[in-house]
Design a protein around this motif. Structure first.
Motif, PDB file in Angstrom:
ATOM      1  N   MET A   1      26.104 -25.777 -43.639  1.00 35.63           N
ATOM      2  CA  MET A   1      26.662 -26.981 -43.016  1.00 35.63           C
ATOM      3  C   MET A   1      25.579 -28.060 -43.017  1.00 35.63           C
ATOM      4  O   MET A   1      24.444 -27.816 -42.611  1.00 35.63           O
ATOM      5  CB  MET A   1      27.102 -26.661 -41.583  1.00 35.63           C
ATOM      6  CG  MET A   1      27.856 -27.793 -40.906  1.00 35.63           C
ATOM      7  SD  MET A   1      28.320 -27.343 -39.194  1.00 35.63           S
ATOM      8  CE  MET A   1      29.397 -25.962 -39.450  1.00 35.63           C
ATOM      9  N   SER A   2      25.937 -29.261 -43.503  1.00 35.54           N
ATOM     10  CA  SER A   2      24.952 -30.342 -43.621  1.00 35.54           C
ATOM     11  C   SER A   2      24.581 -30.887 -42.236  1.00 35.54           C
ATOM     12  O   SER A   2      25.279 -30.668 -41.248  1.00 35.54           O
ATOM     13  CB  SER A   2      25.533 -31.478 -44.475  1.00 35.54           C
ATOM     14  OG  SER A   2      26.591 -32.116 -43.787  1.00 35.54           O
ATOM     15  N   HIS A   3      23.456 -31.639 -42.252  1.00 37.99           N
ATOM     16  CA  HIS A   3      22.993 -32.253 -40.996  1.00 37.99           C
ATOM     17  C   HIS A   3      24.031 -33.232 -40.467  1.00 37.99           C
ATOM     18  O   HIS A   3      24.320 -33.279 -39.264  1.00 37.99           O
ATOM     19  CB  HIS A   3      21.663 -32.963 -41.242  1.00 37.99           C
ATOM     20  CG  HIS A   3      21.123 -33.664 -40.026  1.00 37.99           C
ATOM     21  ND1 HIS A   3      20.662 -32.977 -38.915  1.00 37.99           N
ATOM     22  CD2 HIS A   3      20.984 -34.996 -39.738  1.00 37.99           C
ATOM     23  CE1 HIS A   3      20.271 -33.836 -37.998  1.00 37.99           C
ATOM     24  NE2 HIS A   3      20.460 -35.088 -38.484  1.00 37.99           N
ATOM     25  N   ALA A   4      24.656 -34.006 -41.372  1.00 41.32           N
ATOM     26  CA  ALA A   4      25.652 -34.997 -40.958  1.00 41.32           C
ATOM     27  C   ALA A   4      26.878 -34.307 -40.349  1.00 41.32           C
ATOM     28  O   ALA A   4      27.432 -34.768 -39.346  1.00 41.32           O
ATOM     29  CB  ALA A   4      26.065 -35.853 -42.160  1.00 41.32           C
ATOM     30  N   THR A   5      27.275 -33.202 -40.953  1.00 36.83           N
ATOM     31  CA  THR A   5      28.437 -32.466 -40.424  1.00 36.83           C
ATOM     32  C   THR A   5      28.127 -31.895 -39.061  1.00 36.83           C
ATOM     33  O   THR A   5      28.955 -31.935 -38.144  1.00 36.83           O
ATOM     34  CB  THR A   5      28.832 -31.332 -41.390  1.00 36.83           C
ATOM     35  OG1 THR A   5      29.169 -31.904 -42.659  1.00 36.83           O
ATOM     36  CG2 THR A   5      30.019 -30.555 -40.856  1.00 36.83           C
ATOM     37  N   ARG A   6      26.909 -31.364 -38.919  1.00 37.06           N
ATOM     38  CA  ARG A   6      26.515 -30.784 -37.628  1.00 37.06           C
ATOM     39  C   ARG A   6      26.544 -31.850 -36.531  1.00 37.06           C
ATOM     40  O   ARG A   6      27.004 -31.609 -35.420  1.00 37.06           O
ATOM     41  CB  ARG A   6      25.128 -30.153 -37.742  1.00 37.06           C
ATOM     42  CG  ARG A   6      24.743 -29.297 -36.543  1.00 37.06           C
ATOM     43  CD  ARG A   6      23.435 -28.564 -36.771  1.00 37.06           C
ATOM     44  NE  ARG A   6      23.547 -27.573 -37.826  1.00 37.06           N
ATOM     45  CZ  ARG A   6      22.990 -27.688 -39.032  1.00 37.06           C
ATOM     46  NH1 ARG A   6      22.302 -28.787 -39.344  1.00 37.06           N
ATOM     47  NH2 ARG A   6      23.123 -26.734 -39.928  1.00 37.06           N
ATOM     48  N   ILE A   7      26.064 -33.059 -36.876  1.00 41.05           N
ATOM     49  CA  ILE A   7      26.076 -34.160 -35.902  1.00 41.05           C
ATOM     50  C   ILE A   7      27.505 -34.545 -35.550  1.00 41.05           C
ATOM     51  O   ILE A   7      27.832 -34.795 -34.387  1.00 41.05           O
ATOM     52  CB  ILE A   7      25.302 -35.381 -36.451  1.00 41.05           C
ATOM     53  CG1 ILE A   7      23.803 -35.055 -36.545  1.00 41.05           C
ATOM     54  CG2 ILE A   7      25.529 -36.619 -35.594  1.00 41.05           C
ATOM     55  CD1 ILE A   7      22.976 -36.147 -37.193  1.00 41.05           C
ATOM     56  N   ALA A   8      28.386 -34.578 -36.585  1.00 40.94           N
ATOM     57  CA  ALA A   8      29.783 -34.940 -36.352  1.00 40.94           C
ATOM     58  C   ALA A   8      30.455 -33.931 -35.422  1.00 40.94           C
ATOM     59  O   ALA A   8      31.223 -34.299 -34.520  1.00 40.94           O
ATOM     60  CB  ALA A   8      30.524 -35.017 -37.687  1.00 40.94           C
ATOM     61  N   ILE A   9      30.150 -32.662 -35.620  1.00 37.82           N
ATOM     62  CA  ILE A   9      30.750 -31.616 -34.760  1.00 37.82           C
ATOM     63  C   ILE A   9      30.220 -31.752 -33.340  1.00 37.82           C
ATOM     64  O   ILE A   9      30.978 -31.640 -32.366  1.00 37.82           O
ATOM     65  CB  ILE A   9      30.448 -30.210 -35.332  1.00 37.82           C
ATOM     66  CG1 ILE A   9      31.238 -29.996 -36.624  1.00 37.82           C
ATOM     67  CG2 ILE A   9      30.800 -29.123 -34.316  1.00 37.82           C
ATOM     68  CD1 ILE A   9      30.968 -28.671 -37.300  1.00 37.82           C
ATOM     69  N   GLU A  10      28.916 -32.003 -33.211  1.00 34.83           N
ATOM     70  CA  GLU A  10      28.325 -32.138 -31.872  1.00 34.83           C
ATOM     71  C   GLU A  10      28.952 -33.309 -31.123  1.00 34.83           C
ATOM     72  O   GLU A  10      29.159 -33.242 -29.910  1.00 34.83           O
ATOM     73  CB  GLU A  10      26.820 -32.313 -31.980  1.00 34.83           C
ATOM     74  CG  GLU A  10      26.096 -31.035 -32.412  1.00 34.83           C
ATOM     75  CD  GLU A  10      24.608 -31.252 -32.622  1.00 34.83           C
ATOM     76  OE1 GLU A  10      24.165 -32.430 -32.527  1.00 34.83           O
ATOM     77  OE2 GLU A  10      23.898 -30.257 -32.885  1.00 34.83           O
TER      78      GLU A  10
END
Length: 423
Positions: A1-10
């Protein structure tokens, strides 16, 4: 999972509904609408299918991960139920939010597909293993190394693999016990005397016998053996109970009667001495009904003792019937209760038909017993038949009466015919 996706989920989790579960709490039920997915932040959940035969565990999923997102993306109903395997913390993400997240971060869709691909691969691998295991079980060629593979299943299938392993182990154990019982049955049958040992040696007597236990091994028994040039001892009996304990006790009774009988003691001494020995240290409180007789072919006399057994039928050559009723109690109950001996004339053409109570007490679907009258009637119809045919007639009559009802007791029959001595 990319950093951007992780931020979006958070960011989604910051406003998502938090769900706290205790062990056993249900998250979703099979058949519910998939209107949201969940992010498992802490703990583990169990996925299981609800069937008409009970719940079937499918997988155990551990944090951190998305769950239920495939159904939410596709708009499918829940294909399984989910409950907490441990204390768990989850966040609910609506279908609309998941779709939007997929548009913003396409790699989450790729991650979901990758996760689905890994899951399908793991399931396919597991199904192949289980298919091979089932085939081996069916062919009775189960390799214990398969159990080792079942000890190392894919993480998502730990619960299912454990259930299958228990199933396989139980089946292998049952098969082993079945094989042991089959060997015991073979040994028991091999210990029964063969008619040819007497029929091929003598022209003045013919014997036929058959035993059919209700289980693999049984407590009914018969025996016959030569005492000297002109005397033949014979016995039939029925031990209380069924299965292995009864078969072991039956073997003891047969051995005692044969050993004592070959000491050339009279009939009453044989059965009374056997009774005393069977009562001694009989902690299992087992007993046996026994008919023991000796046929003297010189003068055609049968000396016998009937110790609580079904009364045999003495069928004369002219068709007259006499029942040889009890002359004592069953063996193994009371060492002080002695049996009495009786004597009958056994002329050429006469037959003696001895059975166990599995014949007279055989039942049909209406819970009616075959009974004494049908037993005697079947014997009368076999007046002119040789012993082997008469035994077959009797078994056929019992089976026809039972009409497929499961045999509940051992069935045994021993038939002796005296023939005219050739000069």
């Amino acid at each position: 999972m990319s950093h951007a996706t992780r931020i979006a989920i958070e960011k989604l989790l910051a406003t998502a509904r938090r769900i706290d579960l205790q062990i056993g709490d249900t998250l979703v039920r099979q058949g519910d609408a998939s209107d949201s997915g969940f992010y498992l932040a802490e703990g583990a959940v169990q996925v299981y299918a609800e069937t008409a035969y009970g719940d079937a565990p499918l997988a155990t999923l551990k944090a951190p991960r998305l769950i239920g997102e495939i159904g939410a993306f596709a708009g499918l109903s829940r294909t399984a139920s989910i409950k907490a395997a441990t204390a768990a913390r989850l966040y609910e993400i609506s279908r609309r939010e998941l779709v939007e997240l997929g548009r913003q971060s396409p790699d989450i869709l790729l991650a979901a597909l990758e996760q689905l691909g890994h899951h399908i691969a793991a399931v396919n691998e597991a199904l192949a293993l289980y298919a091979n295991a089932l085939a081996a079980l069916e062919a009775r060629e189960f390799d214990s190394r398969i159990l080792v593979d079942l000890d190392n299943p894919p993480p998502a299938l730990v619960t299912f693999a454990a259930a299958f392993r228990r199933f396989a182990t139980e089946i292998v154990g049952k098969r082993r016990r079945e094989d042991e019982m089959a060997s015991a049955a073979l040994i028991q049958q091999s210990l029964l005397p063969k008619e040819a040992t007497i029929n091929d040696r003598r022209q003045d007597v013919e014997i036929a016998a058959r035993m059919r236990p209700a289980r693999d091994v049984g407590g009914d028994f018969y025996d016959f053996f030569v005492l000297d040039d002109d005397r033949i001892a014979f016995t039939i009996g029925d031990v209380c109970g069924k299965g292995t304990p009864a078969s072991l006790f039956a073997s003891i009774v047969v051995t005692l009667l044969r050993t004592l009988g070959r000491d050339r003691q009279d009939v009453v001494t044989v059965v009374n001495r056997a009774n005393v020995l069977l009562c001694d240290e009989n902690d299992a409180a087992m007993f046996a009904t026994v008919f023991f007789g000796v046929l003297d072919l010189r003068d055609g006399e049968i000396a016998y003792a009937n110790c609580g057994h079904v009364a045999p039928v003495h069928l004369s050559g002219s068709g007259h019937i006499t029942r040889l009723k009890a002359t004592g109690a069953a063996l193994g109950i009371d060492p002080a209760r002695d049996a009495q001996a009786m004597r009958i004339r056994f002329e050429p053409g006469d037959k003696l038909i001895l059975v166990t109570d599995g014949v007279t007490e055989a039942m049909n679907a209406a819970k009616e017993e075959f009974g004494e009258q049908r037993f005697v009637a079947a014997v009368e119809r076999g007046l002119r038949e040789p012993p082997g045919d008469l035994v077959s007639r009797l078994f056929a009559a019992v089976d026809a009466f039972a009409q497929g009802e499961e045999q509940s007791d051992d069935i045994g029959c021993l038939t002796i015919e005296r023939k005219r001595r050739e000069t």
